[in-house]
Design an enzyme around this catalytic site. Structure first.
Site, PDB file in Angstrom:
ATOM      1  N   LYS A 113       0.828  -1.207   0.000  1.00 31.44           N
ATOM      2  CA  LYS A 113       0.000   0.000   0.000  1.00 31.44           C
ATOM      3  C   LYS A 113       0.862   1.257   0.000  1.00 31.44           C
ATOM      4  CE  LYS A 113      -4.172  -1.923   2.148  1.00 31.44           C
ATOM      5  NZ  LYS A 113      -5.103  -1.839   3.287  1.00 31.44           N
ATOM      6  N   LYS A 199      -6.197 -11.538  -6.573  1.00 32.23           N
ATOM      7  CA  LYS A 199      -7.401 -11.735  -5.779  1.00 32.23           C
ATOM      8  C   LYS A 199      -8.456 -10.681  -6.117  1.00 32.23           C
ATOM      9  CE  LYS A 199      -7.146  -9.024  -1.614  1.00 32.23           C
ATOM     10  NZ  LYS A 199      -7.857  -8.907  -0.362  1.00 32.23           N
ATOM     11  N   LYS A 202     -11.574  -4.735  -3.700  1.00 30.95           N
ATOM     12  CA  LYS A 202     -12.207  -3.428  -3.871  1.00 30.95           C
ATOM     13  C   LYS A 202     -11.278  -2.441  -4.547  1.00 30.95           C
ATOM     14  CE  LYS A 202     -13.184  -3.623   0.484  1.00 30.95           C
ATOM     15  NZ  LYS A 202     -13.647  -3.581   1.875  1.00 30.95           N
TER      16      LYS A 202
HETATM   17  P1  ADP Z   1     -10.259  -5.706  -0.265  1.00 32.41           P
HETATM   18  O1  ADP Z   1      -9.008  -6.400  -0.726  1.00 32.41           O
HETATM   19  O2  ADP Z   1     -11.356  -5.894  -1.239  1.00 32.41           O
HETATM   20  O3  ADP Z   1     -10.006  -4.260   0.085  1.00 32.41           O
HETATM   21  P2  ADP Z   1     -10.406  -6.123   2.573  1.00 32.41           P
HETATM   22  O4  ADP Z   1      -8.934  -6.022   2.708  1.00 32.41           O
HETATM   23  O5  ADP Z   1     -11.240  -4.995   3.059  1.00 32.41           O
HETATM   24  O6  ADP Z   1     -10.744  -6.443   1.050  1.00 32.41           O
HETATM   25  O7  ADP Z   1     -10.875  -7.460   3.274  1.00 32.41           O
HETATM   26  C1  ADP Z   1     -12.021  -7.654   4.087  1.00 32.41           C
HETATM   27  C2  ADP Z   1     -12.140  -9.130   4.446  1.00 32.41           C
HETATM   28  O8  ADP Z   1     -12.435  -9.904   3.280  1.00 32.41           O
HETATM   29  C3  ADP Z   1     -10.858  -9.734   5.025  1.00 32.41           C
HETATM   30  O9  ADP Z   1     -11.179 -10.709   6.015  1.00 32.41           O
HETATM   31  C4  ADP Z   1     -10.228 -10.389   3.847  1.00 32.41           C
HETATM   32  O10 ADP Z   1      -9.379 -11.455   4.222  1.00 32.41           O
HETATM   33  C5  ADP Z   1     -11.427 -10.866   3.050  1.00 32.41           C
HETATM   34  N1  ADP Z   1     -11.143 -10.854   1.616  1.00 32.41           N
HETATM   35  C6  ADP Z   1     -10.855  -9.770   0.855  1.00 32.41           C
HETATM   36  N2  ADP Z   1     -10.665 -10.110  -0.430  1.00 32.41           N
HETATM   37  C7  ADP Z   1     -10.857 -11.460  -0.492  1.00 32.41           C
HETATM   38  C8  ADP Z   1     -10.793 -12.419  -1.559  1.00 32.41           C
HETATM   39  N3  ADP Z   1     -10.568 -12.059  -2.803  1.00 32.41           N
HETATM   40  N4  ADP Z   1     -11.031 -13.703  -1.250  1.00 32.41           N
HETATM   41  C9  ADP Z   1     -11.299 -14.075   0.015  1.00 32.41           C
HETATM   42  N5  ADP Z   1     -11.367 -13.238   1.058  1.00 32.41           N
HETATM   43  C10 ADP Z   1     -11.143 -11.943   0.815  1.00 32.41           C
END
Ligand code: ADP
Ligand code: TRP
Length: 332
Positions: A113, A199, A202
């Protein structure tokens, strides 16, 4: 209580997608009655990157409504907003002072980040894992269910516990309790629809890369229609050369409730043209009840506020006790 305690949270940084749902929230819902759950909205984490104040407030309520719409209920779960419980920030300061700087500069997520932020990296982005450790340790959970990407932060939390207890606790009377991560294999890493090696996230600039929980049926159909596939005939799990096939079959399996064997038998001879409509229908049907419940909750703001007020009181009762123990151990 004899039930084990679970704690977890998600940041209110925009629309939840299938990765967040399958990697996090759905697992909380499935284990809900078995555990004593503390589930929160990490709104203090959401300001570690540049943010918009009006969006933050809106997203906090949206996420709380989605928690309920996904099936979390108040008899089994305490649902609250992180910033409503001041103990989180207070414990963060105390733990900051015993956390070596290089433990934080080593965090993979920070490095990733920080590169994107260039010169605008705030101290909060570096300190994020200590805030996360505080979130966890205040509630003395047995298990912390998270996606794969949070594993390193859980390990850091455990390192902080050991260091704190070493510095301030008697050998046989730990002050902070060691939490265990709970990382489910299936759904732990839902991949992007446009690039099967990344992955679903968002922060991906392409809207087509993810399906959001609040997407309309048309949007879902469009995204699946356009998603990346490969020219190989038939569909299969676990072939490293075919990440898209594995990802889309896994989505189908998780959202249809079928087993891996059932899905393999059903889909191994299918072409993409046959599979995509099946997946589309399955995703739409799985999200429909969540979307309906979400709308009903959003139409009753008073109810939502009362849920969060109740959550704050229950969370504070636990958090303040742990904070008091920590302060006493440190000499306050
Ligand atoms: P993002 O990467 O979309 O910003 P966050 O970091 O806010 O997601 O993650 C929120 C929750 O969702 C965490 O527990 C994270 O491990 C899970 N998570 C985020 N992206 C994925 C994914 N692609 N597959 C499985 N779990 C995910
Ligand atoms: N850092 C987590 C994420 O980005 C959210 C989070 C904050 C969290 N505090 C937590 C998760 C405590 C589990 C436990 O997804």
């Amino acid at each position: 209580s004899v039930r084990q305690r679970v704690l977890s949270g998600v940041q209110p940084t925009g629309n939840l997608h299938l990765g967040n749902y399958l990697g996090a929230i759905r697992n909380w819902v499935e284990g809900q009655s078995q555990y004593d759950n503390f589930l929160f909205i990490a709104d203090l984490h959401a300001v570690t990157l540049p943010h918009n104040p009006a969006e933050l407030a809106k997203n906090t309520y949206t996420l709380a409504a989605l928690y309920l719409a996904c099936g979390l209920d108040l008899t089994h779960s305490t649902i609250f907003v992180q910033s409503h419980v001041p103990a989180h920030t207070e414990l963060t300061w105390l733990l900051n002072c015993i956390t070596p700087l290089n433990w934080l500069t080593d965090m993979i997520q920070f490095k990733e980040k920080a590169v994107k932020q260039g010169e605008n990296v705030g101290v909060g982005l570096l300190d994020y894992p200590v805030l996360m450790a505080s979130d966890i340790l205040l509630y003395e959970p047995d298990k912390v269910p998270v996606g794969e990407d949070q594993k390193q932060h859980l390990e850091l939390t455990r390192d902080i516990v050991n260091r704190f207890n070493y510095l301030f606790a008697k050998p046989d009377q730990p002050v902070l309790k060691l939490p265990e991560p709970l990382i489910r294999k299936e759904g732990a890493r839902v991949m992007s629809l446009t690039d099967g090696t990344k992955k679903m996230s968002k922060s991906d600039p392409s809207e087509l890369s993810r399906i959001n929980l609040l997407d309309s049926a048309d949007e879902i159909a469009k995204k699946i229609k356009k998603c990346k596939t490969d020219p190989t005939r038939g569909l299969e799990f676990d072939n490293p050369e075919r990440p898209e096939s594995n990802n889309l079959l896994t989505l189908y399996m998780l959202l249809s409730g079928k087993t891996k064997e059932e899905v393999t038998t059903e889909c191994q001879d299918m072409g993409w043209g046959q599979f995509k409509p099946l997946l589309t229908e399955t995703v739409i049907n799985a999200l429909k009840p969540i979307q309906e419940k979400y709308q009903a909750i959003m139409d009753d703001r008073g109810y939502l506020e009362s849920v969060l007020r109740h959550g704050k009181h229950k969370a504070e009762a636990v958090a303040n006790q742990t904070l008091a123990k920590v302060k006493a151990a440190m000499g306050y």
